[in-house]
Scaffold this motif. Sequence first.
Motif, short mmCIF file in Angstrom:
data_model
loop_
_atom_site.label_atom_id
_atom_site.label_comp_id
_atom_site.label_asym_id
_atom_site.label_seq_id
_atom_site.Cartn_x
_atom_site.Cartn_y
_atom_site.Cartn_z
N HIS A 202 27.56 68.02 61.02
CA HIS A 202 26.51 68.91 60.55
C HIS A 202 25.40 68.96 61.60
CE1 HIS A 202 23.43 70.73 58.06
NE2 HIS A 202 24.30 70.87 57.08
N HIS A 203 25.09 70.16 62.06
CA HIS A 203 24.15 70.34 63.17
C HIS A 203 22.77 69.73 62.89
CE1 HIS A 203 22.62 72.61 66.67
NE2 HIS A 203 21.53 72.75 65.96
N LEU A 204 22.32 69.79 61.65
CA LEU A 204 20.96 69.30 61.35
C LEU A 204 20.91 67.78 61.27
CD1 LEU A 204 19.91 72.07 58.87
CD2 LEU A 204 19.33 71.85 61.27
N THR B 144 16.32 70.31 72.12
CA THR B 144 17.03 71.57 71.88
C THR B 144 18.53 71.25 71.72
OG1 THR B 144 17.05 71.87 74.25
CG2 THR B 144 15.40 73.09 73.05
N ASP B 145 19.30 72.28 71.40
CA ASP B 145 20.69 72.06 71.05
C ASP B 145 21.48 71.42 72.19
OD1 ASP B 145 20.14 73.03 68.61
OD2 ASP B 145 21.01 75.02 68.92
N ASN B 146 22.23 70.39 71.87
CA ASN B 146 23.00 69.66 72.87
C ASN B 146 24.17 68.95 72.19
OD1 ASN B 146 22.40 66.57 72.43
ND2 ASN B 146 20.53 67.68 72.00
N ALA C 126 22.70 66.02 63.07
CA ALA C 126 22.77 65.66 64.49
C ALA C 126 21.40 65.69 65.17
CB ALA C 126 23.75 66.59 65.21
N HIS C 127 20.52 66.62 64.76
CA HIS C 127 19.19 66.64 65.36
C HIS C 127 18.45 65.33 65.10
CE1 HIS C 127 18.44 70.32 67.50
NE2 HIS C 127 18.92 71.08 66.52
N LEU C 128 18.72 64.67 63.98
CA LEU C 128 18.09 63.38 63.69
C LEU C 128 18.68 62.29 64.58
CD1 LEU C 128 18.00 63.52 59.79
CD2 LEU C 128 16.09 63.92 61.36
N VAL D 187 12.49 70.93 63.18
CA VAL D 187 11.89 72.26 63.36
C VAL D 187 12.58 72.95 64.53
CG1 VAL D 187 9.62 72.21 62.25
CG2 VAL D 187 9.93 70.91 64.34
N SER D 188 13.44 73.92 64.19
CA SER D 188 14.18 74.61 65.24
C SER D 188 14.05 76.11 65.06
CB SER D 188 15.65 74.18 65.18
OG SER D 188 16.26 74.76 64.06
N GLY D 189 14.87 76.86 65.82
CA GLY D 189 14.82 78.30 65.71
C GLY D 189 15.40 78.80 64.40
ZN ZN Z 1 19.47 73.09 66.64
#
Ligand code: ZN
Length: 343
Positions: free
Chosen positions: A112-114, A308-310, A116-118, A137-139
């Motif tokens: 899950h992309h979100l 940012t996304d990676n 992953a941000h954590l 907080v992303s796009g």
């Molecule tokens: Zn993102």
Amino acid sequence: MRVLGIETSCDETSAAVVAAEGDAARVASCVILSQDVHRVYQGVVPELASRAHLTTIGSVVDRALADAGIALGDVDLIAVTAGPGLVGALLVGVSYAKGLALAGGLPLVGVHHLEAHLFGTALDDPAAVPPFVGLIVSGGHSLLLDVPRWGEYRLLGQTRDDAVGEAFDKVGTLLGLGYPGGPAVEQEAARGDPARFRFPRPMLHQHQRPDDADYFDLSMSGLKTAVIQAVRASRDPAADRPHFARGFQDAVIEVLVAKTLRAVETCGRTRVVLGGGVACNRALRGAMASALARRGATLHAPSPRLSTDNAAMIARTGMFRAAEAGRAVDAAARLPFPGLARA
Ligand code: ZN
Ligand code: KG4
């Protein structure tokens, strides 16, 4: 254990190798190819994003393996963003990851992309571990979460309309700063007079109580409209540009800091983990860190590269998910972000 991560949910084609070292994880390589084509249209065009992923995914993955000094045979697990995101863009990454898994006889895990941000923040800062309050907080998303432990996420609040990054992008476009607007708006704001324009602080009132529906929620559309009206009313919009940017950014930061402090107090946490592209904003990081320090809490924010996304954050999350499940799960089978229900 070595994990190959693949991320294609929006407009970055990324692949990374993350290696487990005891309890910690090390980024062995991380390749991020940002798609330029969308600048022309001032926003991401889904079909163009899918096509760009398709033409570059092979070389991006090869490069990530080469940078880590390994071959596909040395990989133990493949992790791929399974959602949320643009469906055509996701399909490229998931299909490629499935092909690689099949060819190499490797297990595959959908991430899950979100979530992953954590995990991305934890890659940079080993102290960014639960329990914490998470602010993503992303796009595409704005979420305030309570995270008692990895894998357990209580949604406290989210945006009711535009995501925070989306609001930065729209204000950037309005001010003629190009796309994406976030970094340019921050630069302009640094030269702006904070007293010139005072825009509304959406969904932030003194009298709100923790059980009110808007206590943690965010909203950006009224603020955006206020900026549009101020620009229309200005006699010299070009000269006022830094002041618009400053007024807008100050309003966003004040709301994000206030709502995060509410979450910290309500949940009794002493750590805040910031994630998503807007986490690059230095004014936000500075204001948040000082406000938290006054309450004896600390801010944990990723480096700009991992904000940012990676794919490094995808690989790290895949490592956790595989360990959690005891076995790899199929990417298309489910989106493992359990407990993402309102607290
Ligand atoms: Zn993102
Ligand atoms: O997480 P991300 O790379 O992609 C999504 O998952 O959406 O976030 C991209 C967003 C864009 O809206 C961009 O304008 C914003 O992050 N952003 C910023 C800054 N750098 C990137 N917003 C405010 N200030 C910045 N310095």
